[in-house]
Write a protein that holds these residues in place. Structure first.
Motif, PDB file in Angstrom:
ATOM      1  N   ALA A  29       5.155  -2.949   0.248  1.00 61.18           N
ATOM      2  CA  ALA A  29       5.534  -1.555  -0.015  1.00 61.18           C
ATOM      3  C   ALA A  29       4.400  -0.801  -0.692  1.00 61.18           C
ATOM      4  O   ALA A  29       4.638   0.154  -1.439  1.00 61.18           O
ATOM      5  CB  ALA A  29       6.788  -1.513  -0.881  1.00 61.18           C
ATOM      6  N   LYS A  30       3.149  -1.187  -0.415  1.00 54.07           N
ATOM      7  CA  LYS A  30       2.024  -0.596  -1.135  1.00 54.07           C
ATOM      8  C   LYS A  30       1.857   0.901  -0.831  1.00 54.07           C
ATOM      9  O   LYS A  30       1.352   1.648  -1.677  1.00 54.07           O
ATOM     10  CB  LYS A  30       0.727  -1.344  -0.830  1.00 54.07           C
ATOM     11  N   ALA A  47      11.309  -4.819   2.998  1.00 59.95           N
ATOM     12  CA  ALA A  47       9.999  -5.324   2.577  1.00 59.95           C
ATOM     13  C   ALA A  47      10.154  -6.671   1.876  1.00 59.95           C
ATOM     14  O   ALA A  47      10.938  -6.797   0.930  1.00 59.95           O
ATOM     15  CB  ALA A  47       9.316  -4.321   1.645  1.00 59.95           C
ATOM     16  N   ALA A  95      11.049  -5.560  -2.657  1.00 57.92           N
ATOM     17  CA  ALA A  95      10.186  -4.599  -3.351  1.00 57.92           C
ATOM     18  C   ALA A  95      11.059  -3.641  -4.140  1.00 57.92           C
ATOM     19  O   ALA A  95      12.182  -3.320  -3.739  1.00 57.92           O
ATOM     20  CB  ALA A  95       9.326  -3.834  -2.353  1.00 57.92           C
ATOM     21  N   ASP A  96      10.531  -3.173  -5.263  1.00 56.79           N
ATOM     22  CA  ASP A  96      11.304  -2.260  -6.116  1.00 56.79           C
ATOM     23  C   ASP A  96      10.320  -1.369  -6.865  1.00 56.79           C
ATOM     24  O   ASP A  96       9.459  -1.853  -7.595  1.00 56.79           O
ATOM     25  CB  ASP A  96      12.161  -3.058  -7.096  1.00 56.79           C
ATOM     26  N   ARG A 116      16.536   1.095   0.024  1.00 56.05           N
ATOM     27  CA  ARG A 116      16.207  -0.288   0.359  1.00 56.05           C
ATOM     28  C   ARG A 116      17.314  -0.895   1.207  1.00 56.05           C
ATOM     29  O   ARG A 116      18.505  -0.683   0.935  1.00 56.05           O
ATOM     30  CB  ARG A 116      16.007  -1.123  -0.906  1.00 56.05           C
ATOM     31  N   GLN A 138       4.257   2.500  -3.080  1.00 54.84           N
ATOM     32  CA  GLN A 138       3.781   2.313  -4.450  1.00 54.84           C
ATOM     33  C   GLN A 138       2.691   3.321  -4.787  1.00 54.84           C
ATOM     34  O   GLN A 138       2.659   3.888  -5.888  1.00 54.84           O
ATOM     35  CB  GLN A 138       3.243   0.894  -4.631  1.00 54.84           C
ATOM     36  N   CYS A 166      15.581  -6.579   0.832  1.00 52.21           N
ATOM     37  CA  CYS A 166      14.328  -5.995   0.354  1.00 52.21           C
ATOM     38  C   CYS A 166      13.969  -6.580  -1.014  1.00 52.21           C
ATOM     39  O   CYS A 166      14.785  -6.602  -1.931  1.00 52.21           O
ATOM     40  CB  CYS A 166      14.470  -4.479   0.237  1.00 52.21           C
ATOM     41  N   ASP A 203       8.073  -8.319  -0.065  1.00 50.15           N
ATOM     42  CA  ASP A 203       7.463  -8.415  -1.393  1.00 50.15           C
ATOM     43  C   ASP A 203       6.903  -7.053  -1.780  1.00 50.15           C
ATOM     44  O   ASP A 203       6.920  -6.108  -0.983  1.00 50.15           O
ATOM     45  CB  ASP A 203       6.364  -9.494  -1.428  1.00 50.15           C
ATOM     46  N   GLN A 204       6.374  -6.953  -3.003  1.00 45.33           N
ATOM     47  CA  GLN A 204       5.886  -5.675  -3.510  1.00 45.33           C
ATOM     48  C   GLN A 204       4.687  -5.170  -2.715  1.00 45.33           C
ATOM     49  O   GLN A 204       4.527  -3.969  -2.488  1.00 45.33           O
ATOM     50  CB  GLN A 204       5.528  -5.805  -4.992  1.00 45.33           C
ATOM     51  N   LEU A 223      11.888   1.751   1.707  1.00 46.03           N
ATOM     52  CA  LEU A 223      11.240   0.445   1.560  1.00 46.03           C
ATOM     53  C   LEU A 223      11.728  -0.569   2.581  1.00 46.03           C
ATOM     54  O   LEU A 223      11.189  -1.680   2.642  1.00 46.03           O
ATOM     55  CB  LEU A 223      11.465  -0.102   0.147  1.00 46.03           C
ATOM     56  N   ALA A 279       6.908   1.185   3.696  1.00 44.90           N
ATOM     57  CA  ALA A 279       6.746  -0.259   3.804  1.00 44.90           C
ATOM     58  C   ALA A 279       6.041  -0.603   5.103  1.00 44.90           C
ATOM     59  O   ALA A 279       6.063   0.171   6.064  1.00 44.90           O
ATOM     60  CB  ALA A 279       8.111  -0.954   3.755  1.00 44.90           C
TER      61      ALA A 279
END
Length: 331
Positions: A19-20, A13, A44-45, A38, A23, A42, A15-16, A10, A68
């Motif tokens: 990292a689509k 990144a 995103a999680d 990460r 995801q 970062c 934001d979330q 990731l 990411a």
């Protein structure tokens, strides 16, 4: 074919949404995902176990996937040390970003020493034929949308999951970077030379058993001035027997084009059928997939009911509620 399982990288990144790609892999192929890596900062999680390169390799990770994307979709210099460590540790590396892993000399050298591979999944791996438009055995399905990034891939994957649960023969056919990373193979259609795009889709969906369905990942939109060409190639190369219309009801304009409004579902149905009948006169629209992620549960159900009453077709959010009614129409 990409080796699994994956360590999802990731990076930093912000934001979330950044990292689509990761995801999507985690949502649809959780069995491929050993953990996430990460960097500092970062945001995103994915909720996966936190692992470093050595720990992931010891746990069996075969490929580090760059999951990411930063602004511009390029490999960040801040990521290089991690990529070098992964290659040296014996992991392949896969990326769908615009600049290539193979354009980084120090990474190419490290991979060469370790005998590992670098996969730029947005780069075609072979030459494709020119399309001929001939009938093929087997069945084919395609999602077409009122806009880009509207849920076509998630719809196809939800259909595949439901069909496999019913014992039906079905294969998700990836045509974009995230789909390729989810399945391990496919065609990066937006990077294929225009004259060969439809031929690449024919190559991706060859003759098959009579009761086998190829579920072709949709791209772009016939109504999007920037990306209609890739949609046309999917329709003519895929020669679909069934179409599902995809829509996102809260969109106020075409993605990236505030001066263009979305077409109606009726307009999409009519144009998609007219276009598809050039290669398959028997094609049908069998359902509607609506991305209701931005709506409450109550508003989503009301929206689905209204569209179904208006269009006279099964209308569902397949990720939220399952794809059963869409699959019913294929059976």
């Amino acid at each position: 074919m990409l080796k699994t399982p994956y360590l999802l990288f990731l990076g930093d990144a912000p934001d979330q949404l950044a990292a689509k790609v990761a995801q999507g892999i985690k949502d649809w192929r959780p069995e491929f995902c050993i953990g996430q890596l990460r960097l500092e900062g970062c945001r995103a999680d994915l909720g996966l176990p936190e692992m470093g390169v050595e720990e992931a390799r010891a746990a069996g990770a075969e490929t580090l996937v760059v999951g990411a994307a930063n602004r511009g979709g390029v490999i960040s210099p801040a990521w290089l040390d991690t990529l070098l460590a992964a290659a040296t540790a014996g992991m392949d590396i896969a990326s769908g970003l615009h600049n290539r892993l193979t354009a980084l000399p120090e990474l190419v050298e490290a991979a060469g020493r370790a005998g590992t591979h670098l996969f730029d999944v947005r780069v075609p791996q072979q030459e494709y034929p020119i399309a001929e438009g001939r009938p093929r055995t087997g069945r084919r399905w395609l999602a077409v949308g009122t806009d880009c990034s509207i849920g076509k891939m998630y719809t196809a994957l939800a259909m595949e999951r439901e069909m496999h649960a019913r014992g039906m023969k079905a294969s998700f056919r990836a045509t974009g970077q995230t789909g390729i990373l989810i399945t391990g193979s496919g065609v990066p259609l937006d990077a294929v030379v225009a004259d060969f795009m439809a031929g690449a889709v024919e190559w991706l969906t060859p003759d098959n058993e009579p009761d086998h369905w190829d579920l072709i990942e949709g791209q772009g939109s016939l109504f999007h001035p920037s990306f209609s060409g890739v949609t046309m190639a999917l329709i003519h190369g895929g020669r679909p027997d069934a179409l599902v219309l995809c829509h996102e009801p809260t969109r106020t304009h075409m993605r990236g084009l505030p001066h263009y409004s979305l077409p109606s579902l009726e307009a999409l149905r009519d144009l998609a059928l007219e276009t598809a009948r050039i290669v398959n006169p028997d094609v049908r629209v069998t359902g509607i997939s609506v991305n209701t992620a931005a709506l409450s549960a109550e508003d989503a159900q009301q929206c689905l009911r209204e569209i179904e009453e208006r269009m006279g077709l099964p209308t569902v959010d397949p990720y939220r509620d399952g794809a059963g009614r869409l699959v019913d129409m294929l059976q």
